[in-house]
Design an enzyme around this catalytic site. Sequence first.
Site, PDB file in Angstrom:
ATOM      1  N   ASN A  68      -1.721  -6.278 -37.646  1.00  0.00           N
ATOM      2  CA  ASN A  68      -2.266  -5.907 -36.589  1.00  0.00           C
ATOM      3  C   ASN A  68      -1.805  -4.442 -36.150  1.00  0.00           C
ATOM      4  O   ASN A  68      -2.767  -3.459 -36.246  1.00  0.00           O
ATOM      5  CB  ASN A  68      -2.131  -6.691 -35.224  1.00  0.00           C
ATOM      6  CG  ASN A  68      -2.689  -5.823 -33.913  1.00  0.00           C
ATOM      7  OD1 ASN A  68      -1.782  -4.994 -33.249  1.00  0.00           O
ATOM      8  ND2 ASN A  68      -3.814  -5.955 -33.645  1.00  0.00           N
ATOM      9  N   GLU A 270      -0.319  -9.300 -29.311  1.00  0.00           N
ATOM     10  CA  GLU A 270       0.269  -8.246 -28.610  1.00  0.00           C
ATOM     11  C   GLU A 270      -0.355  -8.404 -27.248  1.00  0.00           C
ATOM     12  O   GLU A 270      -1.534  -8.335 -27.120  1.00  0.00           O
ATOM     13  CB  GLU A 270      -0.412  -6.826 -29.338  1.00  0.00           C
ATOM     14  CG  GLU A 270       0.443  -6.589 -30.637  1.00  0.00           C
ATOM     15  CD  GLU A 270       1.745  -6.677 -30.792  1.00  0.00           C
ATOM     16  OE1 GLU A 270       2.438  -6.113 -29.793  1.00  0.00           O
ATOM     17  OE2 GLU A 270       2.387  -7.322 -31.614  1.00  0.00           O
TER      18      GLU A 270
END
Length: 301
Positions: A68, A270
Amino acid sequence: MKTIRVILNGKKAGIPELRNAIMETRVQGVDVQVRVTWESQDMSRLVKEAVNEGITRIVVAGGDGTINEAVSAIAQIEDDQRPELAIIPLGTANDFATANRIPVTISDALHLAVKGQSVSVDCVKANDRYFINVATAGFGAEITTETPVELKNFLGGGAYTLTGVVKALGFKPYDGTITVDDGSYEGGILLGAFCNGRSAGGGQSLAPNAMIDDGLMDLTLVCPFLPHDLPKVIEEINNPRITGEFVKHTRTSWLEIDFPNPLPLNLDGEPYRSRKIRFEVLPQSIQLVLPSDCPCVGTSG
């Protein structure tokens, strides 16, 4: 001589098998340059450095969070300067890599990273954030960001899976409006999954038919239900081709969320929280090195 820049998650840098694989690749005539991340901003800086030095392929070694970070860094670089991205999966779950059949062994993954062909795939922008695999909202996001590690380990993948709504029977739904290509939904949701990729949370299949190069997200919303409705809810969750009474499935190139209270989200692991969020698929924005038998792209092999 071919040059490859490998960016390692600092927690994984000491793995002997990884060191040996890199040394062996160098012996084979590949200039493998290694950089290591120490804190959150390092990935962005290291990707920019690689681009400025003319590196055209970056290999990231780490888990879904590391991927990511790399995708987020690459997506913010001008289109014509973006390097290709390859992955050595070193995380706990490796959901994105596993779904795309990237080899699980370090030596095989590095071989693919050096020799493999890249394919143009999508990523998704969510306000000023990015993700390439899966975002969850509501109950699912709170489980992943707020559940103690010990409880997560005890629950295993069930802490993340959509069928985890079993544990949400007493959970207060989030009320608001979600707008997509073909209309809008207004009301309460227990959980939302916005999927570019197919799985999250240790192999839990959230969007079994998702493709990462079709310009679309696969969206699933779970609406509030009563305890006696649970069997029907689970049946609807497990049939993504059907939009049911409690579970809504659709595909969309963009999505807007407008909630009176901040909605907890999880973007590729996240945590993020906001009242208003616009998700937008960025088609063919990442050049990703994939095996020829990758099931999640329509342009491979």
